[in-house]
Design a protein around this motif. Sequence first.
Motif, PDB file in Angstrom:
ATOM      1  N   GLU A   1      -1.107  -2.506 -11.048  1.00 25.89           N
ATOM      2  CA  GLU A   1      -0.775  -3.491 -12.079  1.00 25.89           C
ATOM      3  C   GLU A   1       0.648  -3.286 -12.591  1.00 25.89           C
ATOM      4  OE1 GLU A   1      -3.750  -3.208 -15.079  1.00 25.89           O
ATOM      5  OE2 GLU A   1      -5.371  -3.933 -13.771  1.00 25.89           O
ATOM      6  N   PHE A   2       1.036  -2.030 -12.744  1.00 25.76           N
ATOM      7  CA  PHE A   2       2.388  -1.727 -13.214  1.00 25.76           C
ATOM      8  C   PHE A   2       3.428  -2.206 -12.204  1.00 25.76           C
ATOM      9  CE2 PHE A   2       6.109   0.935 -13.911  1.00 25.76           C
ATOM     10  CZ  PHE A   2       6.226   0.927 -15.294  1.00 25.76           C
ATOM     11  N   LEU A   3       3.188  -1.945 -10.923  1.00 23.43           N
ATOM     12  CA  LEU A   3       4.117  -2.389  -9.889  1.00 23.43           C
ATOM     13  C   LEU A   3       4.206  -3.910  -9.865  1.00 23.43           C
ATOM     14  CD1 LEU A   3       5.957  -1.950  -7.467  1.00 23.43           C
ATOM     15  CD2 LEU A   3       3.916  -1.827  -6.018  1.00 23.43           C
ATOM     16  N   GLU A   4       3.070  -4.587  -9.979  1.00 24.04           N
ATOM     17  CA  GLU A   4       3.082  -6.056  -9.968  1.00 24.04           C
ATOM     18  C   GLU A   4       3.947  -6.599 -11.100  1.00 24.04           C
ATOM     19  OE1 GLU A   4      -0.038  -9.829  -9.744  1.00 24.04           O
ATOM     20  OE2 GLU A   4      -0.740  -7.876 -10.466  1.00 24.04           O
ATOM     21  N   ASN A   5       3.798  -6.026 -12.304  1.00 25.66           N
ATOM     22  CA  ASN A   5       4.584  -6.496 -13.438  1.00 25.66           C
ATOM     23  C   ASN A   5       6.068  -6.176 -13.247  1.00 25.66           C
ATOM     24  OD1 ASN A   5       4.089  -7.757 -16.170  1.00 25.66           O
ATOM     25  ND2 ASN A   5       5.309  -5.998 -16.794  1.00 25.66           N
ATOM     26  N   THR A   6       6.359  -5.007 -12.691  1.00 27.98           N
ATOM     27  CA  THR A   6       7.747  -4.628 -12.436  1.00 27.98           C
ATOM     28  C   THR A   6       8.406  -5.588 -11.455  1.00 27.98           C
ATOM     29  OG1 THR A   6       7.226  -2.291 -12.826  1.00 27.98           O
ATOM     30  CG2 THR A   6       9.254  -2.777 -11.635  1.00 27.98           C
TER      31      THR A   6
ATOM     32  N   ILE B   1       0.836  -1.196   0.000  1.00 27.58           N
ATOM     33  CA  ILE B   1       0.000   0.000   0.000  1.00 27.58           C
ATOM     34  C   ILE B   1       0.874   1.250   0.000  1.00 27.58           C
ATOM     35  CG2 ILE B   1      -1.717   1.343   1.292  1.00 27.58           C
ATOM     36  CD1 ILE B   1      -2.830  -1.251   2.363  1.00 27.58           C
ATOM     37  N   GLU B   2       0.519   2.199  -0.845  1.00 24.24           N
ATOM     38  CA  GLU B   2       1.160   3.511  -0.839  1.00 24.24           C
ATOM     39  C   GLU B   2       0.073   4.565  -0.652  1.00 24.24           C
ATOM     40  OE1 GLU B   2       4.483   5.920  -3.368  1.00 24.24           O
ATOM     41  OE2 GLU B   2       2.780   5.120  -4.502  1.00 24.24           O
ATOM     42  N   ILE B   3       0.274   5.446   0.333  1.00 27.33           N
ATOM     43  CA  ILE B   3      -0.705   6.498   0.635  1.00 27.33           C
ATOM     44  C   ILE B   3       0.011   7.842   0.747  1.00 27.33           C
ATOM     45  CG2 ILE B   3      -2.489   7.309   2.221  1.00 27.33           C
ATOM     46  CD1 ILE B   3      -2.841   4.484   3.224  1.00 27.33           C
ATOM     47  N   ASP B   4      -0.540   8.852   0.075  1.00 24.50           N
ATOM     48  CA  ASP B   4      -0.073  10.222   0.269  1.00 24.50           C
ATOM     49  C   ASP B   4      -0.894  10.872   1.378  1.00 24.50           C
ATOM     50  OD1 ASP B   4       1.781   9.998  -1.745  1.00 24.50           O
ATOM     51  OD2 ASP B   4       0.524  10.939  -3.273  1.00 24.50           O
ATOM     52  N   PHE B   5      -0.214  11.378   2.409  1.00 20.05           N
ATOM     53  CA  PHE B   5      -0.890  12.050   3.522  1.00 20.05           C
ATOM     54  C   PHE B   5      -0.654  13.558   3.441  1.00 20.05           C
ATOM     55  CE2 PHE B   5      -0.286   7.778   5.334  1.00 20.05           C
ATOM     56  CZ  PHE B   5      -1.557   7.535   5.818  1.00 20.05           C
ATOM     57  N   THR B   6      -1.702  14.318   3.747  1.00 22.02           N
ATOM     58  CA  THR B   6      -1.589  15.767   3.900  1.00 22.02           C
ATOM     59  C   THR B   6      -1.716  16.100   5.386  1.00 22.02           C
ATOM     60  OG1 THR B   6      -2.610  16.126   1.730  1.00 22.02           O
ATOM     61  CG2 THR B   6      -2.513  18.012   3.221  1.00 22.02           C
TER      62      THR B   6
ATOM     63  N   SER C   1      -4.222   6.280 -12.121  1.00 19.81           N
ATOM     64  CA  SER C   1      -5.197   5.522 -11.334  1.00 19.81           C
ATOM     65  C   SER C   1      -4.525   4.498 -10.427  1.00 19.81           C
ATOM     66  CB  SER C   1      -6.201   4.812 -12.252  1.00 19.81           C
ATOM     67  OG  SER C   1      -5.604   3.691 -12.880  1.00 19.81           O
ATOM     68  N   ILE C   2      -5.237   4.130  -9.370  1.00 22.42           N
ATOM     69  CA  ILE C   2      -4.734   3.113  -8.436  1.00 22.42           C
ATOM     70  C   ILE C   2      -4.520   1.788  -9.154  1.00 22.42           C
ATOM     71  CG2 ILE C   2      -5.278   1.799  -6.344  1.00 22.42           C
ATOM     72  CD1 ILE C   2      -6.949   4.223  -5.438  1.00 22.42           C
TER      73      ILE C   2
ATOM     74  N   GLN D   1      -2.596   5.620  -3.371  1.00 15.92           N
ATOM     75  CA  GLN D   1      -1.901   5.573  -4.654  1.00 15.92           C
ATOM     76  C   GLN D   1      -1.785   4.154  -5.206  1.00 15.92           C
ATOM     77  OE1 GLN D   1      -0.713   8.327  -6.394  1.00 15.92           O
ATOM     78  NE2 GLN D   1      -1.827   9.501  -4.852  1.00 15.92           N
ATOM     79  N   ILE D   2      -1.430   3.207  -4.336  1.00 22.00           N
ATOM     80  CA  ILE D   2      -1.222   1.814  -4.745  1.00 22.00           C
ATOM     81  C   ILE D   2      -1.856   0.901  -3.722  1.00 22.00           C
ATOM     82  CG2 ILE D   2       0.515  -0.012  -5.057  1.00 22.00           C
ATOM     83  CD1 ILE D   2       2.414   2.118  -6.134  1.00 22.00           C
ATOM     84  N   ASP D   3      -2.540  -0.123  -4.220  1.00 15.60           N
ATOM     85  CA  ASP D   3      -3.102  -1.161  -3.350  1.00 15.60           C
ATOM     86  C   ASP D   3      -3.006  -2.478  -4.108  1.00 15.60           C
ATOM     87  OD1 ASP D   3      -4.351  -2.689  -1.496  1.00 15.60           O
ATOM     88  OD2 ASP D   3      -6.262  -1.626  -1.515  1.00 15.60           O
ATOM     89  N   LEU D   4      -1.978  -3.247  -3.787  1.00 10.23           N
ATOM     90  CA  LEU D   4      -1.666  -4.463  -4.535  1.00 10.23           C
ATOM     91  C   LEU D   4      -1.576  -5.650  -3.596  1.00 10.23           C
ATOM     92  CD1 LEU D   4      -0.712  -6.005  -7.087  1.00 10.23           C
ATOM     93  CD2 LEU D   4       1.617  -5.237  -6.545  1.00 10.23           C
ATOM     94  N   ILE D   5      -2.360  -6.681  -3.875  1.00  8.14           N
ATOM     95  CA  ILE D   5      -2.299  -7.934  -3.110  1.00  8.14           C
ATOM     96  C   ILE D   5      -1.624  -8.996  -3.978  1.00  8.14           C
ATOM     97  CG2 ILE D   5      -3.629  -9.741  -1.955  1.00  8.14           C
ATOM     98  CD1 ILE D   5      -5.801  -7.705  -1.403  1.00  8.14           C
TER      99      ILE D   5
END
Length: 214
Positions: A94-99, A19-24, A88-89, A37-41
């Motif tokens: 999907e890009f991270l998974e393939n990388t 999981i990647e999250i941008d916090f303000t 998009s998330i 930003q990212i949610d990959l299982i």
Amino acid sequence: MKTTHFFSYTPTDSTTELIEIDFTLNDTLGVIGQNLQIDLIISNEAAKIFPDYFYERTIFKAPTYTEARDLSKTLYNYFKEELENLNSIDEKSEFLENTLKICSSIKSIGEFKQDYFLGKLSLEYIEGKHPEIKSYQPLQFSDLYELVDKTDNSKLGYYYIHEFSGIYNETMDTNVVLIEFTPYFQVDDIYQLEEPFDNYILELDDSTTTNIDN
């Protein structure tokens, strides 16, 4: 102030969630907003490569450590820059998974065999995305070709010609398709080639056919 938090945890005994999250934050460092930003299982096995990717550890093998490190850094920069360009998330995940699959493949053998990796990716894609094809059996892959923009010689991606057999609409048949990949080694599209297949089969026969274990 804005900050990014990238973390993993194991929701089950067999899976890892990245999981990647941008916090303000406000002026007292309280959280006033967050943007996922990212949610990959993925499987725990697939997630083993993530620390190497995140901390940019050396995964190539080369005659010198410096060369191996530079190759690894170049690879990480190439993919991480594109990851930041996605919106998009789902796209980012999907890009991270393939990388991570690419990084894992490189670490296992010390080099990036593009034709072999994309052949394996093709098998996975067809079996996963086209369940209507029963008893799928890969027969041949052509050489891996580059797609190049003729105006500026920039790389647009890659493609294979692939022959396979399978049962579709209860009929066993042989098909030939063209599989396109992005410059970042993701399946972009698959095109059904029209019959007769003789010319395509001839090209497959003339190629140094990639050996892909199913």
